[in-house]
Design an enzyme around this catalytic site. Structure first.
Site, PDB file in Angstrom:
ATOM      1  N   LYS A 202       6.682  64.556   6.069  1.00  9.69           N
ATOM      2  CA  LYS A 202       7.122  64.845   4.702  1.00  9.69           C
ATOM      3  C   LYS A 202       8.320  65.786   4.785  1.00  9.69           C
ATOM      4  CE  LYS A 202       5.612  66.651   0.225  1.00  9.69           C
ATOM      5  NZ  LYS A 202       4.472  67.213  -0.542  1.00  9.69           N
ATOM      6  N   ARG A 212       8.055  67.007  -9.638  1.00  9.82           N
ATOM      7  CA  ARG A 212       7.728  68.400  -9.961  1.00  9.82           C
ATOM      8  C   ARG A 212       7.779  68.642 -11.455  1.00  9.82           C
ATOM      9  NH1 ARG A 212      11.235  70.703  -4.798  1.00  9.82           N
ATOM     10  NH2 ARG A 212       9.700  70.087  -3.221  1.00  9.82           N
ATOM     11  N   LYS A 226      10.966  74.602  -0.127  1.00 10.21           N
ATOM     12  CA  LYS A 226       9.814  74.403   0.743  1.00 10.21           C
ATOM     13  C   LYS A 226      10.229  74.121   2.186  1.00 10.21           C
ATOM     14  CE  LYS A 226       7.011  72.872  -3.156  1.00 10.21           C
ATOM     15  NZ  LYS A 226       5.930  71.981  -3.636  1.00 10.21           N
ATOM     16  N   GLU A 242       4.957  65.218  14.724  1.00  5.27           N
ATOM     17  CA  GLU A 242       4.044  65.512  13.611  1.00  5.27           C
ATOM     18  C   GLU A 242       3.000  64.400  13.463  1.00  5.27           C
ATOM     19  OE1 GLU A 242       3.604  68.015  11.701  1.00  5.27           O
ATOM     20  OE2 GLU A 242       5.454  69.186  11.510  1.00  5.27           O
ATOM     21  N   LYS A 257       7.480  60.379   3.874  1.00  6.68           N
ATOM     22  CA  LYS A 257       7.917  60.702   2.514  1.00  6.68           C
ATOM     23  C   LYS A 257       9.169  61.570   2.578  1.00  6.68           C
ATOM     24  CE  LYS A 257       6.297  62.885  -1.774  1.00  6.68           C
ATOM     25  NZ  LYS A 257       5.217  63.650  -2.423  1.00  6.68           N
ATOM     26  N   SER A 283       9.590  59.975  -6.655  1.00 10.88           N
ATOM     27  CA  SER A 283      10.046  60.035  -8.042  1.00 10.88           C
ATOM     28  C   SER A 283      11.552  59.910  -8.185  1.00 10.88           C
ATOM     29  CB  SER A 283       9.573  61.344  -8.680  1.00 10.88           C
ATOM     30  OG  SER A 283      10.072  62.469  -7.964  1.00 10.88           O
ATOM     31  N   TYR A 322       5.655  54.093  -8.137  1.00 10.01           N
ATOM     32  CA  TYR A 322       5.454  54.109  -9.586  1.00 10.01           C
ATOM     33  C   TYR A 322       5.760  52.748 -10.197  1.00 10.01           C
ATOM     34  CZ  TYR A 322       5.512  59.048  -8.478  1.00 10.01           C
ATOM     35  OH  TYR A 322       5.240  60.266  -7.906  1.00 10.01           O
TER      36      TYR A 322
END
Length: 334
Positions: A202, A212, A226, A242, A257, A283, A322
């Protein structure tokens, strides 16, 4: 290396001449079974709030979410992923509402599994919807996100979700060691059938903005970022490390992602590990395609299906999108 006949003995266009031939030799295909539908759920009854930055996406209360789940079942979409919109009054620095057994997500999970037991339900294991600062973890006095104390809270959150009957817990926080801790806790309690889909690669991406907005963490996060726990967009080999760690710690499935800007990572992960690999069409990707189609610059239905097929071609076994309902309906017409 395969030796191919040179022109004119070899004419690749012969296999593109008509529809039946194109169908016969197609290497990859998209079906509704490849789709996971992310939804935003909120408290209340009869509550429906549009997400301005995500045209066509709404925050729904449980009573209005149930018909959406019914649509997923009817269309053959196997999994619905839940993301909570938490009352600001319940947000705290430690995100304790995340593991409230009577909280929004456990109640919604229980209701959905009772109404639609064959529909897979996936839940997000992360603290950002629950923290007053909008970060995915606990902070020290300097504002740095603490790893091990955060993992302890994430374990409690995953256990609360599993107890409610969720099928797949999906840690999206990017804390070190959280997959192993969650797996160990689930096994210790006998929740041996709860699957883990790890957000393994990610990235600290700029494509998350509309999400968000949808869950209400953007204002709390403010100008913070982040980058101290999500991956650097410039790194590729790190993603493989990872993923390897998460598989070793007990992940059943792994995720990359965002999606489209990171298809190279999807391909590398699938080639290297040959495990169930997923991608999230996030998104920002959704908003871009919707905006371009809304302005008449792109054909909506065409780019929806083409973009999702690209994930399959890159090696993804499934896609969180979505567009899931739209895509499933379009695929029914083919």
């Amino acid at each position: 290396m395969t030796v191919l006949a040179p022109f004119p003995a070899g004419r690749p266009r012969r296999l593109r001449r008509d529809e039946f031939t194109r169908n016969l030799v197609r290497e990859h295909a998209l079906t509704p079974h490849d789709l996971i539908y992310p939804v935003f759920v909120q408290e209340g009854q009869g509550q429906r709030q549009a997400v301005p930055s995500m045209p066509g996406v709404e925050r729904l209360s449980l009573d209005l979410l149930l018909p959406v789940a019914e649509q997923c079942v009817a269309l053959g979409i196997p999994v619905m992923a839940l993301f909570p919109v938490i009352d600001p009054a319940l947000k705290t620095p430690d995100g304790a509402e995340a593991f409230n057994p009577d909280g929004l997500i456990p109640r919604v999970v229980a209701a959905l599994k009772k109404a639609f037991p064959a529909l897979g339900i996936m839940t997000d294991v992360a603290l950002d919807p629950y923290t007053s600062h909008g970060q995915d973890g606990l902070l020290d006095d300097t504002g740095y996100i603490l790893n091990d104390p955060t993992v302890e809270v994430l374990v409690k959150q995953a256990l609360a979700q599993s107890a409610a009957g969720v099928d797949i817990v999906a840690p999206s926080d990017m804390m070190d060691g959280r997959i192993g801790a969650v797996r160990q806790a689930l096994e210790a309690r006998g929740d041996v059938h709860t699957r883990i889909m790890a957000y393994s690669a990610k990235y600290a991406s700029s494509f998350y903005g509309p999400f968000r907005d949808a869950v209400g963490s953007a204002a709390n996060l403010g100008r913070s970022n982040k980058k101290v726990y999500q991956m650097d967009p410039g790194n590729s080999d790190e993603a493989l490390r990872e993923v390897a760690i998460d598989i070793a710690e007990g992940a059943d499935m792994v995720m990359v992602k965002p999606g489209m800007p990171y298809l190279d990572i999807v391909r590398r992960v699938k080639d290297e590990f040959r495990v169930p690999t997923f991608a999230y069409q996030v998104s920002g990707e959704y908003a871009m395609l919707k905006a371009a189609a809304g302005n008449g610059w792109l054909d909506h239905d065409g780019v929806v299906l083409e973009s999702l097929l690209a994930f399959k071609r890159a090696g993804a076994d499934g896609i969180l999108t979505y567009f899931a309902l739209d895509a499933a309906r379009l695929l029914q017409k083919q």
